[in-house]
Design a protein around this motif. Structure first.
Motif, mmCIF file in Angstrom:
data_model
loop_
_atom_site.group_PDB
_atom_site.id
_atom_site.type_symbol
_atom_site.label_atom_id
_atom_site.label_comp_id
_atom_site.label_asym_id
_atom_site.label_seq_id
_atom_site.Cartn_x
_atom_site.Cartn_y
_atom_site.Cartn_z
ATOM 1 N N ILE A 118 -6.352 -1.096 -4.458
ATOM 2 C CA ILE A 118 -6.196 0.386 -4.107
ATOM 3 C C ILE A 118 -5.813 1.679 -4.347
ATOM 4 O O ILE A 118 -7.476 1.665 -5.219
ATOM 5 N N ARG A 119 -5.861 2.671 -3.157
ATOM 6 C CA ARG A 119 -6.168 3.248 -3.261
ATOM 7 C C ARG A 119 -5.830 4.373 -3.669
ATOM 8 O O ARG A 119 -4.777 5.188 -4.727
ATOM 9 N N THR A 120 -7.272 5.392 -5.030
ATOM 10 C CA THR A 120 -6.833 6.309 -5.532
ATOM 11 C C THR A 120 -7.472 7.572 -5.227
ATOM 12 O O THR A 120 -8.219 7.519 -4.756
ATOM 13 N N VAL A 121 -6.849 9.089 -6.064
ATOM 14 C CA VAL A 121 -7.970 9.763 -5.464
ATOM 15 C C VAL A 121 -8.628 10.220 -6.830
ATOM 16 O O VAL A 121 -9.510 8.859 -7.526
ATOM 17 N N GLN A 122 -9.773 10.429 -5.873
ATOM 18 C CA GLN A 122 -10.886 10.819 -6.579
ATOM 19 C C GLN A 122 -11.147 11.785 -8.247
ATOM 20 O O GLN A 122 -11.358 12.160 -8.741
ATOM 21 N N SER A 123 -10.251 10.875 -8.944
ATOM 22 C CA SER A 123 -10.403 11.008 -10.490
ATOM 23 C C SER A 123 -10.598 9.846 -11.132
ATOM 24 O O SER A 123 -10.113 8.888 -11.063
ATOM 25 N N PRO A 124 -11.824 10.559 -11.913
ATOM 26 C CA PRO A 124 -11.822 8.576 -12.747
ATOM 27 C C PRO A 124 -11.177 8.164 -13.806
ATOM 28 O O PRO A 124 -10.373 6.478 -14.172
ATOM 29 N N GLY A 159 -5.550 -4.183 -13.876
ATOM 30 C CA GLY A 159 -5.698 -5.231 -13.032
ATOM 31 C C GLY A 159 -5.840 -5.095 -11.687
ATOM 32 O O GLY A 159 -5.949 -6.217 -10.989
ATOM 33 N N ALA A 160 -5.314 -3.833 -10.966
ATOM 34 C CA ALA A 160 -6.021 -3.625 -9.340
ATOM 35 C C ALA A 160 -7.492 -3.619 -9.414
ATOM 36 O O ALA A 160 -7.844 -3.090 -10.041
ATOM 37 N N ASN A 161 -7.911 -3.466 -7.636
ATOM 38 C CA ASN A 161 -9.235 -2.927 -8.268
ATOM 39 C C ASN A 161 -8.749 -1.831 -7.214
ATOM 40 O O ASN A 161 -8.614 -0.959 -5.966
ATOM 41 N N ALA A 162 -9.157 -0.416 -7.929
ATOM 42 C CA ALA A 162 -9.266 0.920 -7.681
ATOM 43 C C ALA A 162 -10.015 1.128 -7.074
ATOM 44 O O ALA A 162 -11.026 1.199 -6.950
ATOM 45 N N GLN A 163 -9.950 1.811 -5.202
ATOM 46 C CA GLN A 163 -10.655 2.041 -3.996
ATOM 47 C C GLN A 163 -10.126 4.349 -4.601
ATOM 48 O O GLN A 163 -9.752 4.362 -3.790
ATOM 49 N N PRO A 164 -10.849 4.657 -4.911
ATOM 50 C CA PRO A 164 -11.479 5.964 -4.793
ATOM 51 C C PRO A 164 -11.643 6.920 -3.371
ATOM 52 O O PRO A 164 -12.296 5.999 -2.577
ATOM 53 N N MET A 165 -10.578 7.494 -2.418
ATOM 54 C CA MET A 165 -11.069 7.486 -1.133
ATOM 55 C C MET A 165 -10.428 9.055 -0.937
ATOM 56 O O MET A 165 -9.097 9.448 -1.391
#
Length: 336
Positions: free
Chosen positions: A170-176, A186-192
Motif C-alpha cells: 500500500i502506498r502511503t504518504v511520506q510520514s512515519p 499487516g500491510a507492506n507500506a510504501q511511502p511515495m
C-alpha cells in the motif's frame, strides 16, 4: 534663497523620492507549487487565493499556480521555499513531520469524528501552535486547508476487516506514522510522492493506495484500481506555506493582504473539497469501482488497532504535545 535654486532643490528631492515610490508600487510575481492536478480541490483553492490576493493588493501581488508537481513535489518544495526560489507551496501536512515532529499529531488514525472537530482543532490554538513552529525552518504557515478523510483502494480484494490488508503493498504518504499504522495492520507500506503513484499502480509495483475520494478521482486511480473501501482512517490537511525569506521582504500591509487572502480562500477551499468528496464517489461508482463501507463492528476493530498505534508513536511526536492536543480535542467535543 533664489527661486531657481529652490526649484532645483525641489526637483532633486522629487527625483530622490520617486524611485522609492516606484519600488513600493512595483508589481511582484510569485510561484505557488501544488502536487495535485489543477481540477483537484487544493489547486482550485490556490487559484482562489491568487485571485483574492491580486484583488486586495490592487494587482501588486500576483501568484501563478503550478499544479501536478510541475516544479517539484512536496518534499522538494520544503527545500525550495526557505531559499525563496519558490515563494508559496500547498503541501500535505504529513510531509512536514520530517521538519517539525509535532505535525505527526495530525496523522494519528481515527482521531477525528467530524469535519467540525477538524476545523475547530486546526483553526484553534493547537493548530496555530503547529504553524508557529515552522518559522524557525524558514517557512510561514498561512493555514490549514482540506485534503480530507482518507479511504483505501487496491487491485486485489475488498477490505472488509483490517486483516484483509495483510500482505498488500500500500502506498502511503511520506510520514512515519502512516507507515507504522499500515505495517501494524499487516500491510507492506510504501511511502511515495503522489505524482509517482499512478505509474506504480499501473505497473503493479504496488497493490493499492489511500487518499480522499476527490484525489482518487482527479488522480484517475480508478483506472488502475478495482476496489474502494470507505475506511476514513486518517484525516489529512494541506498546509499553505510561504517562504519566510519572501515574507520578510513584504511590508506590513502586504503581509496583511496575504493573510487575509489565505483565510478567505481557506473556507472556500474546504467547501470545494467537501463537495468533491461527496460528488466524486458517484463518479467512481459509475466508472466501475467496487465500493464497500466498513460495518460499524469492523470500523470499531480498526479504531482499536489505531489506539495501539497512537500509544506506540506518542513519544516520537512528543508526549506532552500529544497530551495537550488530546485534551483540547476532548474540550472541542464537549463544546460541540
Amino acid at each position: 534663497m533664489n527661486k531657481p535654486f529652490t526649484r532645483t532643490l525641489a526637483a532633486l528631492g522629487l527625483a530622490l523620492l520617486l524611485p522609492g515610490l516606484a519600488a513600493h508600487a512595483e508589481e511582484r510575481s510569485f510561484k505557488l507549487s501544488a502536487g495535485d492536478p489543477i481540477d483537484a480541490p487544493g489547486p482550485q483553492g490556490a487559484k482562489l487565493f491568487s485571485e483574492h490576493l491580486k484583488a486586495s493588493s490592487g494587482g501588486a501581488l500576483n501568484v501563478k499556480v503550478f499544479p501536478s508537481a510541475m516544479i517539484g513535489n512536496d518534499v522538494q518544495m520544503l527545500g525550495a521555499l526557505p531559499a525563496g526560489t519558490v515563494e508559496f507551496a500547498l503541501v500535505g501536512a504529513p510531509t512536514l513531520v520530517g521538519l517539525v515532529k509535532e505535525f505527526g499529531v495530525l496523522d494519528l488514525p481515527y482521531q477525528f469524528n467530524s469535519p467540525a472537530e477538524v476545523d475547530a482543532m486546526l483553526d484553534g490554538p493547537m493548530g496555530q501552535q503547529l504553524l508557529a513552529k515552522l518559522e524557525e525552518k524558514g517557512l510561514v504557515g498561512l493555514g490549514f486547508w482540506e485534503i480530507g478523510f482518507r479511504d483505501l483502494t487496491n487491485s486485489k480484494r475488498p477490505i472488509e476487516k483490517w486483516e484483509d490488508l495483510k500482505g498488500l503493498k500500500i502506498r502511503t504518504v511520506q510520514s512515519p506514522i502512516f507507515r507504522t499504522f499500515f505495517e501494524h495492520l499487516g500491510a507492506n507500506a510504501q511511502p511515495m510522492p503522489i505524482n509517482e503513484v499512478f505509474g506504480a499502480l499501473e505497473m503493479h509495483a504496488i497493490d493499492g493506495q489511500e487518499n480522499p475520494i476527490s484525489l482518487i478521482a482527479t488522480q484517475r486511480f480508478n483506472e488502475v484500481q478495482k476496489y474502494l473501501t470507505l475506511s476514513e482512517h486518517i484525516y489529512t490537511s494541506y498546509v499553505l506555506l510561504m517562504s519566510k525569506k519572501t515574507w520578510d521582504s513584504l511590508d506590513d500591509a502586504q503581509r496583511a493582504q496575504v493573510r487575509q487572502a489565505a483565510e478567505q480562500a481557506r473556507g472556500e477551499q474546504r467547501a470545494i473539497a467537501r463537495k468533491a468528496n461527496q460528488d466524486k464517489l458517484a463518479e467512481l461508482k459509475d466508472a466501475g469501482m467496487q465500493i464497500n463501507a466498513l460495518s460499524d463492528e469492523q470500523r470499531q476493530r480498526f479504531v482499536e488497532q489505531a489506539k495501539v498505534v497512537t500509544e506506540q508513536v506518542r513519544g516520537n511526536i512528543g508526549a506532552d504535545f500529544v497530551q495537550a492536543w488530546q485534551a483540547e480535542l476532548a474540550r472541542v467535543r464537549e463544546s460541540h
